[in-house]
Every structure is written in structure tokens, then in C-alpha cells.
Scaffold this active site. Structure first.
Site, PDB file in Angstrom:
ATOM      1  N   TRP A  56      21.497  14.083 -37.011  1.00 38.39           N
ATOM      2  CA  TRP A  56      22.751  13.494 -37.479  1.00 38.39           C
ATOM      3  C   TRP A  56      23.971  14.191 -36.899  1.00 38.39           C
ATOM      4  O   TRP A  56      25.082  13.676 -36.952  1.00 38.39           O
ATOM      5  CB  TRP A  56      22.804  13.499 -39.010  1.00 38.39           C
ATOM      6  CG  TRP A  56      23.052  14.862 -39.608  1.00 38.39           C
ATOM      7  CD1 TRP A  56      22.213  15.932 -39.606  1.00 38.39           C
ATOM      8  CD2 TRP A  56      24.226  15.288 -40.310  1.00 38.39           C
ATOM      9  NE1 TRP A  56      22.769  17.004 -40.253  1.00 38.39           N
ATOM     10  CE2 TRP A  56      24.016  16.632 -40.702  1.00 38.39           C
ATOM     11  CE3 TRP A  56      25.428  14.665 -40.666  1.00 38.39           C
ATOM     12  CZ2 TRP A  56      24.957  17.369 -41.414  1.00 38.39           C
ATOM     13  CZ3 TRP A  56      26.366  15.406 -41.374  1.00 38.39           C
ATOM     14  CH2 TRP A  56      26.126  16.743 -41.734  1.00 38.39           C
ATOM     15  N   ASP A  57      23.766  15.371 -36.327  1.00 40.72           N
ATOM     16  CA  ASP A  57      24.873  16.116 -35.724  1.00 40.72           C
ATOM     17  C   ASP A  57      25.576  15.307 -34.638  1.00 40.72           C
ATOM     18  O   ASP A  57      26.772  15.509 -34.382  1.00 40.72           O
ATOM     19  CB  ASP A  57      24.354  17.422 -35.126  1.00 40.72           C
ATOM     20  CG  ASP A  57      23.562  18.249 -36.132  1.00 40.72           C
ATOM     21  OD1 ASP A  57      22.508  17.750 -36.575  1.00 40.72           O
ATOM     22  OD2 ASP A  57      23.981  19.356 -36.472  1.00 40.72           O
ATOM     23  N   GLU A  59      22.680  22.476 -46.854  1.00 45.31           N
ATOM     24  CA  GLU A  59      21.225  22.658 -46.757  1.00 45.31           C
ATOM     25  C   GLU A  59      20.688  23.819 -47.595  1.00 45.31           C
ATOM     26  O   GLU A  59      19.508  24.142 -47.501  1.00 45.31           O
ATOM     27  CB  GLU A  59      20.778  22.832 -45.302  1.00 45.31           C
ATOM     28  CG  GLU A  59      21.048  21.610 -44.444  1.00 45.31           C
ATOM     29  CD  GLU A  59      20.397  21.684 -43.079  1.00 45.31           C
ATOM     30  OE1 GLU A  59      19.990  22.786 -42.677  1.00 45.31           O
ATOM     31  OE2 GLU A  59      20.290  20.635 -42.415  1.00 45.31           O
TER      32      GLU A  59
END
Length: 500
Positions: A352-353, A481
Site C-alpha cells: 500500500w506504500d 502496525e
């Protein structure tokens, strides 16, 4: 703190070979042209610690998941961009002694990545012979890797020099889950002045297509060809002669083709000859200049200039260079692996970065078409996103944390199933592209399908709390995270609401 590389606005240079930092040197001097890339490992023999790595964009393998215990819904495999055939491998002998900078005395060492030109240069002197090596992966001819060795006796003597230039298919991945090798050799041939090797990924039980990768090498050499190498998984050509004060050069041109672009293995092999024919009349300078011109066009649009701080100037150019070496929008089937072509970590997969952090950069320093290709990549994988949501018994589309083909292949529970804020980031990227370019054509066609799929996922993933008279999202991991299985993460909730 000890500085390994010298501060220079346009180069990553060191005049010291530090064995303890060898892998870092290889990572920092990686090259790529989106189609393929490689670490800055030495071509010649090096018996010290090293990580050999040649990677082909879009060529990957579904390595069977290995975990301590299995949880319902775990992906069956972790996709990874695997180390491909090593087409830069070489053996150099000077007066009968094999050059190995881990064991033989040397002077005049230098390794330097020229970020402006996209060229890796090395030099060293062994037993009175100065060896220079220049390597580039062409942005003008995507299948071309060019290496040139220059040998010069600087001690007034004459020396016997032999170069064995190889293509090696016997390669491994250090991060293989079960210590398996991922390649079979399909075809090998060698003549006096050329060698060819074709490899294919081994069969897998997951329905993922096998990939064929082929490489052919040809030479322009001042030294004569004297022999060939043909082994089970390795082919090569041998050149030898005497070297004095006059420089003797050997240029190796490699054309790499894959089954991603051709219908069958015959066509893959034939393409190597066709592409070679297209550059047959070109000199080294012709190929070099075309490559440098390609990088110049990129830098003209993208260069960020910082005055008064050369280290910062070097740093921003290094980041842009590695981004562009990894991806420049020429193939909408590709994406931006977190480490690019610099190594095996993160498997070279899509995260997703890309949408969260890379697309805003590309919107600022490249043509909008580059970002449009990244958006098209997600559209092409929309069926996989619907599959991922169905795996969790949810409606709509859930884009994966880690993928090559749209199917989730990450196997950490708290990330795969709970770090779902990633889904909103796809919508955020579509918003950024549309808002900053003014182009609504993609939004009103492919983009609308993507947004509807994401919105349907959020509409099903939230639940209504009568006690609080509010909609909530329970059991998530936020983007930091570190806090797992929490309720109503602010970022996740806010972005879901924004998407809807």
C-alpha cells in the site's frame, strides 16, 4: 559515525572495500530500468560475504507459506520476486591468478554509482594491471544490459589477461521458505562469440503461471575469443591475450527476454536475436549516449536542487534515482517494490506504500501518465480484490497488503486481516491523481469501478452500535502496525468515512 560513501551531489562513491559493509555497498549501488535490475555485486569472483541479485520486473514465484501454526484464511503462499539468472558473472585471471578481492592484494579501488547517467563504475589494480568495469541497464533499450571491462598495464610490463564471461542459471534466494531453488534450465547453447541460456520457474501447486527468462550475450572485444563454457546450468565465452600500456577492452551486451512479453518459448528465444539485430550497428558510445539521454530527460523534469547541504542533495537524488530505476510507468503490469531492485527483503511485491507515499512523489516529478499506469495496475487487479473480500465473507473489494497478481499473499494475521486501512489508500491515490492533474477521464471510467468496490467493502465491514448510536469498525490494526486487534482506530475509521 563512520562514513562509508563520500558526499557528492551526483555520485555514490567509495575508495575503500570494507568486507563488513559489502552488502550495503551492493544495495546502495543497485541499478535498474523498471524492466529489470540488479544489486551492485562484483562481476568477478568474490569469496567474501555477498548477496547476488538479478531481478526481472513482474517475474515472481509463489513460495509456500511457512508459519508456526496455520490460521483460517492464511494465504497459501508468499509471492516474491526471485533472483533470476546471473548474466553479469565473470572470472578474471591475471598472469594465471584468479582475481578475488577478498583474497588477492589490490590497490586503486573505487566503486561509484553515477546517478545522473545511471552507470555503475568500478576499478582496481591487481599485479600491475588496472581493471575498470562499467555497467548500465539501458533505459533506451529495456532488454539491454551492457558491461565493459578495460585492462591496462600500469607497471611498464606485459601481462596475460583472461576473462570468462558467464550466464549462470544456478541461483538461489536467501529468503526461500524451504531452501528450494526456483529455476529449471530449458535450453543452452554457446558458440565462439555468443552464449544463450533459457530458464523457467519450477512448477507450483497454486495455479500461478510459470515464467520463462532467457539471456543471450554477444561481445565487442579487443582480445580474441579462445574457448567456451557449457555446463548444466551455465554457459560462457572466454577471451584472453596480452595487455600492455595500451588499454584492451571487452564489451559484453546482454539481451534479456521473458514470457511476460511473448507467446511461447520459441518467441522468447527469437526475440533475443531480433533485438540484437536492432543494435548490431551501434557502438558502445551509441548505446551509452542513448541511455544517458534517457536519464537526462528524467532528471530535467524531476531534479530537486538543494543549496548549502551536499549530503541532503545527494540523498534526495539517490531516493529519486532508486524510485525511477524501479518504476517509470512504462508497464502498467508492474509496481514499486519497497526495496526496488536492491535485494530480497519484502519480496519485491506491491504494498500500500505505493499509493500512500510514492504516488504523491511521482505526481510532482513525472508526467501524469506514469501515475496513471500505477492506477491502471490496481484496476487490472480488481477481481483479486473482490476475491480477497470474499475470503473474509465480506462484500466489495479489499485490495491486498502484499501482492503480485491482486490476490493477497501476506501471511501475518494482524496485517493481512486487520490492517485494512490500506483499502482507503487506493481511493486516496485516485483522488490525488484527479485533483492534481485535472484529468477526470480515468475516474469516470475504470476509477469509478475501483471506488465502488472499495465503498461496498466499507459498507459491509462497519457495524451499527445501537448503544452508542454510531457506526464502528472493530478488530483492526492501525497504520503504525504496533497496536493489534483494536476497535475504532481513528485513521481507519476516518478514511472509511471519507471514502463512503
Amino acid at each position: 559515525m563512520k562514513r562509508i560513501f563520500e558526499v557528492n551531489p551526483w555520485t555514490i562513491t567509495s575508495h575503500e572495500l570494507q568486507p563488513a559493509d559489502k552488502r550495503l555497498q551492493e544495495s546502495m549501488t543497485s541499478l535498474g530500468n523498471e524492466y529489470m535490475g540488479m544489486r551492485g555485486m562484483f562481476e568477478e569472483t568474490y569469496s567474501g560475504d555477498s548477496l547476488q541479485g538479478v531481478y526481472i520486473g513482474g517475474v515472481w514465484f509463489p513460495d509456500k507459506t511457512r508459519v508456526g501454526w496455520w490460521k483460517i484464511g492464511y494465504p497459501e503462499y508468499f509471492g516474491k520476486a526471485i533472483n533470476a539468472l546471473n548474466f553479469v558473472k565473470a572470472i578474471i585471471q591475471i598472469d594465471g591468478v584468479t582475481v578475488d578481492l577478498a583474497t588477492v592484494p589490490y590497490t586503486d579501488f573505487e566503486v561509484s554509482l553515477d546517478m545522473q547517467a545511471g552507470v555503475l563504475h568500478r576499478q582496481f589494480t591487481v599485479n600491475g594491471v588496472q581493471v575498470q568495469v562499467d555497467r548500465f541497464i539501458s533505459v533506451a533499450t529495456k532488454e539491454l544490459a551492457d558491461l565493459r571491462w578495460s585492462f591496462t598495464a600500469i607497471d611498464g610490463q606485459t601481462h596475460d589477461v583472461q576473462l570468462t564471461a558467464l550466464i549462470d542459471g544456478d541461483v538461489v534466494n536467501e529468503d526461500s521458505n524451504y531452501d528450494e531453488k526456483f529455476w529449471d534450465v530449458l535450453d543452452a547453447e554457446v558458440t565462439n562469440d555468443t552464449a544463450f541460456l533459457m530458464t523457467r520457474t519450477v512448477p507450483n501447486p497454486f495455479g500461478v503461471p510459470q515464467f520463462t527468462v532467457a539471456a543471450r550475450q554477444r561481445f565487442v572485444s579487443d582480445l580474441p575469443a579462445i574457448d567456451v563454457v557449457q555446463e548444466d546450468k551455465q554457459v560462457g565465452n572466454v577471451f584472453a591475450g596480452q595487455v600492455g600500456a595500451a588499454t584492451q577492452r571487452i564489451e559484453k551486451r546482454v539481451i534479456v527476454t521473458t514470457s511476460r512479453d511473448y507467446a511461447d518459448d520459441t518467441a522468447v528465444k527469437h526475440a533475443t536475436d531480433t533485438i540484437f539485430a536492432s543494435i548490431a550497428s551501434a557502438t558502445y558510445d551509441d548505446l551509452y549516449d542513448a541511455h544517458v539521454a534517457g536519464w537526462a530527460a528524467r532528471w530535467e523534469k524531476a531534479d530537486v536542487q538543494i543549496t548549502g547541504d551536499e549530503a541532503a542533495q545527494q540523498g534526495i537524488r539517490f531516493n529519486l534515482f532508486q524510485l525511477f530505476a524501479t518504476y517509470y510507468g512504462n508497464d502498467a503490469r508492474l509496481n514499486i517494490g519497497p526495496k526496488g531492485f536492491t535485494g530480497e527483503k519484502y519480496g519485491g511485491a506491491t504494498y500500500w506504500d505505493t499509493e500512500a507515499f510514492a504516488i504523491p512523489v511521482y505526481l510532482g516529478v513525472t508526467d501524469p501518465a506514469v501515475v496513471k499506469s500505477l492506477l491502471q495496475y490496481r484496476y487490472q487487479q480488481l477481481p483479486g480484490a473482490y476475491h480477497n473480500a470474499q475470503q473474509q465473507d465480506l462484500a466489495g473489494a479489499l485490495f491486498p497488503m502484499v501482492t503480485f497478481d491482486g490476490i493477497e499473499s501476506h501471511n501475518e494475521w494482524e496485517i493481512t486481516f486487520e490492517e485494512i486501512h490500506r483499502n482507503s489508500t487506493i481511493a486516496y491515490a485516485i483522488y490525488n491523481y484527479t485533483h492534481l492533474t485535472g484529468d477526470r477521464s480515468w475516474l469516470e471510467n475504470e476509477g469509478s469501478e475501483v471506488l465502488v468496490g472499495i465503498a461496498r467493502f466499507w459498507a459491509d465491514r462497519v457495524h451499527y452500535s445501537a448503544r452508542n448510536d454510531a457506526y464502528m469498525i472493530h478488530g483492526v490494526t492501525g497504520p503504525n502496525e504496533y497496536e493489534n486487534n483494536i476497535n475504532n482506530n481513528y485513521y481507519t475509521n476516518w478514511m472509511a468515512k471519507w471514502v463512503l
